[in-house]
Enzyme design. Structure first.
Site, mmCIF file in Angstrom:
data_model
loop_
_atom_site.group_PDB
_atom_site.id
_atom_site.type_symbol
_atom_site.label_atom_id
_atom_site.label_comp_id
_atom_site.label_asym_id
_atom_site.label_seq_id
_atom_site.Cartn_x
_atom_site.Cartn_y
_atom_site.Cartn_z
ATOM 1 N N ARG A 99 0.823 -1.209 0.003
ATOM 2 C CA ARG A 99 -0.040 0.081 -0.052
ATOM 3 C C ARG A 99 1.008 1.188 0.021
ATOM 4 O O ARG A 99 0.567 2.254 0.716
ATOM 5 C CB ARG A 99 -1.012 -0.035 1.232
ATOM 6 C CG ARG A 99 -1.923 -1.143 1.172
ATOM 7 C CD ARG A 99 -3.113 -1.064 0.155
ATOM 8 N NE ARG A 99 -4.135 -1.902 0.085
ATOM 9 C CZ ARG A 99 -4.056 -3.213 -0.120
ATOM 10 N NH1 ARG A 99 -2.928 -3.622 -0.768
ATOM 11 N NH2 ARG A 99 -5.162 -4.113 -0.121
ATOM 12 N N SER A 137 -10.204 -0.408 3.728
ATOM 13 C CA SER A 137 -9.489 -0.500 4.907
ATOM 14 C C SER A 137 -9.007 0.586 5.278
ATOM 15 O O SER A 137 -8.303 1.504 4.643
ATOM 16 C CB SER A 137 -8.258 -1.506 4.614
ATOM 17 O OG SER A 137 -8.808 -2.665 4.049
ATOM 18 N N GLU A 182 -4.199 3.766 6.364
ATOM 19 C CA GLU A 182 -4.016 3.728 4.980
ATOM 20 C C GLU A 182 -4.213 4.760 4.041
ATOM 21 O O GLU A 182 -3.538 5.223 3.266
ATOM 22 C CB GLU A 182 -4.845 2.312 4.654
ATOM 23 C CG GLU A 182 -4.292 1.668 3.138
ATOM 24 C CD GLU A 182 -5.343 0.815 2.491
ATOM 25 O OE1 GLU A 182 -5.997 1.256 1.783
ATOM 26 O OE2 GLU A 182 -4.945 -0.387 3.076
HETATM 27 N N1 EPU Z 1 -11.046 -10.458 10.655
HETATM 28 C C1 EPU Z 1 -11.685 -10.570 11.912
HETATM 29 N N2 EPU Z 1 -12.789 -9.513 12.132
HETATM 30 C C2 EPU Z 1 -12.685 -8.412 11.230
HETATM 31 C C3 EPU Z 1 -12.077 -8.344 10.037
HETATM 32 C C4 EPU Z 1 -11.226 -9.333 9.760
HETATM 33 O O1 EPU Z 1 -11.530 -11.456 12.522
HETATM 34 O O2 EPU Z 1 -13.748 -7.684 11.697
HETATM 35 C C5 EPU Z 1 -10.323 -11.411 10.325
HETATM 36 C C6 EPU Z 1 -10.740 -12.372 8.986
HETATM 37 O O3 EPU Z 1 -11.593 -13.333 9.824
HETATM 38 C C7 EPU Z 1 -9.521 -12.776 8.442
HETATM 39 C C8 EPU Z 1 -8.519 -11.711 8.402
HETATM 40 O O4 EPU Z 1 -9.084 -10.991 9.631
HETATM 41 O O5 EPU Z 1 -9.004 -13.821 9.063
HETATM 42 C C9 EPU Z 1 -8.347 -11.017 7.198
HETATM 43 O O6 EPU Z 1 -9.538 -10.500 6.939
HETATM 44 P P1 EPU Z 1 -9.836 -10.218 5.114
HETATM 45 O O7 EPU Z 1 -9.833 -11.414 4.486
HETATM 46 O O8 EPU Z 1 -11.164 -9.655 5.018
HETATM 47 O O9 EPU Z 1 -8.953 -9.018 4.738
HETATM 48 P P2 EPU Z 1 -7.991 -7.917 5.280
HETATM 49 O O10 EPU Z 1 -6.688 -8.214 5.668
HETATM 50 O O11 EPU Z 1 -8.882 -7.279 6.352
HETATM 51 C C10 EPU Z 1 -6.909 -7.085 3.021
HETATM 52 C C11 EPU Z 1 -6.680 -5.743 2.355
HETATM 53 C C12 EPU Z 1 -8.128 -5.529 1.755
HETATM 54 C C13 EPU Z 1 -8.509 -6.518 0.584
HETATM 55 C C14 EPU Z 1 -8.479 -7.992 1.260
HETATM 56 C C15 EPU Z 1 -8.528 -9.141 0.597
HETATM 57 C C16 EPU Z 1 -5.303 -4.196 3.756
HETATM 58 C C17 EPU Z 1 -5.193 -3.173 4.730
HETATM 59 N N3 EPU Z 1 -6.646 -4.651 3.319
HETATM 60 O O12 EPU Z 1 -7.989 -6.980 4.152
HETATM 61 O O13 EPU Z 1 -7.898 -4.325 0.914
HETATM 62 O O14 EPU Z 1 -9.645 -6.250 -0.006
HETATM 63 O O15 EPU Z 1 -7.433 -8.127 2.128
HETATM 64 O O16 EPU Z 1 -7.455 -9.191 -0.199
HETATM 65 O O17 EPU Z 1 -4.439 -5.008 3.338
HETATM 66 C C18 EPU Z 1 -8.173 -1.587 1.263
HETATM 67 O O18 EPU Z 1 -7.079 -1.947 0.978
HETATM 68 O O19 EPU Z 1 -8.849 -0.955 1.365
HETATM 69 C C19 EPU Z 1 -8.734 -3.208 1.162
HETATM 70 C C20 EPU Z 1 -10.316 -3.449 1.280
#
Ligand code: EPU
Length: 350
Positions: free
Chosen positions: A164, A246, A346
């Protein structure tokens, strides 16, 4: 080139925060931009480049000259044995480009479907989702130097992509410093879509879809549809609930720090990285601190994804950037107190 004054920005940022631009110019051609730079008043003024407004928090009226990028165009510009080269104007909507490439039979961007924002903003924060980052499909970009008006081309190494992050997110405080924020405007971006196409699976949410549907070898269109469905289920649509995706980056820790946290919180979501560090899910950390669904003023934490801060006001009484930042700081404090981890926002705070 028509400078507009006192322009409402509420519809131009996906958080739906009410703020105004003192002066705004819509950039629809390179000539528009050259006219700005040649103008005796606008030329020397500090500038703020606005794309889709999907990764910003406006904390007040914007005093620098706002350059709203509306440069259009999509075309295939080259073909090698290893890739199709596609070029798009910086003002094109990112998701429209993804859909268009698939319609042309040129897969490769499908994992990044439905990411809000414009093509020009995509390299700024090296957007990514479901196992693919922009830098994996990037060929080069053309940008205009906002001091000299010169157009220059950057390859991936020159963009200094990180998680990012890129050269466009950094300010140069003195000449020769690393950083092009406020100094360059991205005009168009070229993408290399690999031949032959190979699906990028392996992300838990996609694996789950494969198991549920029994489709073991999905094509690009299928992956596109899955990614759209996953995002729609998890992330708020900015057209309905204001947000900037995010709100924090997923933090990296050492394996020792990670083991320390797991000793106290065995359910910690963590991913070992190729460089030996461990990435933690910021959403999980925030969720574990009890923030999911909470509201402070008109700003809130989305109830299906704790990593996304949302505008809980309405069009007449939207949240303010100040409320969003107050909530963000409160979240940072509780995550720090419980886990000893500093979350980094971010979006760009303006
Ligand atoms: N989780 C929780 N509770 C929550 C949210 C997440 O327990 O409220 C856990 C989920 O269960 C999962 C883990 O956290 O095991 C990761 O969650 P998720 O797969 O939704 O992905 P993320 O790490 O929260 C990242 C990117 C997103 C992207 C997704 C999919 C960043 C900051 N965010 O989110 O990007 O869409 O992976 O690849 O790297 C963005 O940058 O704006 C964005 C949406």
């Amino acid at each position: 080139m028509f400078p507009e004054t006192n322009v409402p920005l509420q519809a131009l940022n996906t958080f739906g925060i009410a703020a105004r631009a003192q002066t705004l110019v819509r950039v629809r051609s390179e000539d528009d931009l050259r006219a700005v730079l040649a103008d005796p008043v606008l030329g020397p003024a500090p500038k703020f480049v606005l794309g889709g407004g999907s990764n910003i928090v406006l904390t007040g009226d914007v005093r620098p000259l706002v350059l709203k990028v509306e440069l259009a165009g999509r075309r295939v510009v080259g073909e090698t044995s290893r890739a199709w080269i596609v070029e798009a104007g910086a003002g094109e909507r990112w998701h429209d480009l993804v859909a268009w490439t698939l319609e042309q039979g040129l897969p490769g961007l499908e994992n990044m479907a439905l990411i809000p924002g414009t093509v020009g903003a995509a390299p700024v924060q090296n957007i990514g989702a479901y196992g693919v980052e922009l830098q994996d499909r990037f060929e080069s970009l053309d940008a205009m130097d906002l001091h000299s008006g010169d157009v220059f081309t950057l390859n991936a190494a020159q963009c200094a992509f990180g998680y990012r992050d890129s050269v466009f997110k950094h300010h140069a405080s003195k000449p020769g410093d690393f950083g092009l924020a406020g100094r360059a405007l991205i005009l168009r971006v070229r993408f290399a879509l690999p031949r032959p196409w190979k699906p990028v699976l392996g992300y838990l949410d996609l694996e789950r879809r494969m198991q549920e549907t029994g489709i073991a070898a999905p094509d690009a269109r299928q992956i596109f549809d899955w990614v759209c469905a996953i995002r729609r289920a998890k992330l708020p649509d900015p057209a309905v609930i204001g947000n900037a995706g995010s709100f924090f980056k997923n933090p990296s820790v050492t394996p020792e720090q990670c083991a320390d946290i797991i000793a106290r919180d065995p359910k910690l979501v963590h991913y070992p990285m190729p460089d030996g560090s461990v990435k933690l899910a910021a959403g999980w950390l925030i969720d574990a601190c009890g923030w999911k669904g909470k509201t402070v003023g008109h700003a809130g934490v989305y109830d299906r994804q704790a990593l996304v801060l949302v505008n809980r006001g309405d069009a007449e009484h939207p949240c303010t950037g100040g409320e969003v930042m107050t909530l963000a700081r409160a979240i940072q404090t509780s995550v720090y107190e419980r886990f000893g981890i500093r979350l980094e926002p971010e979006p760009v705070v303006v």
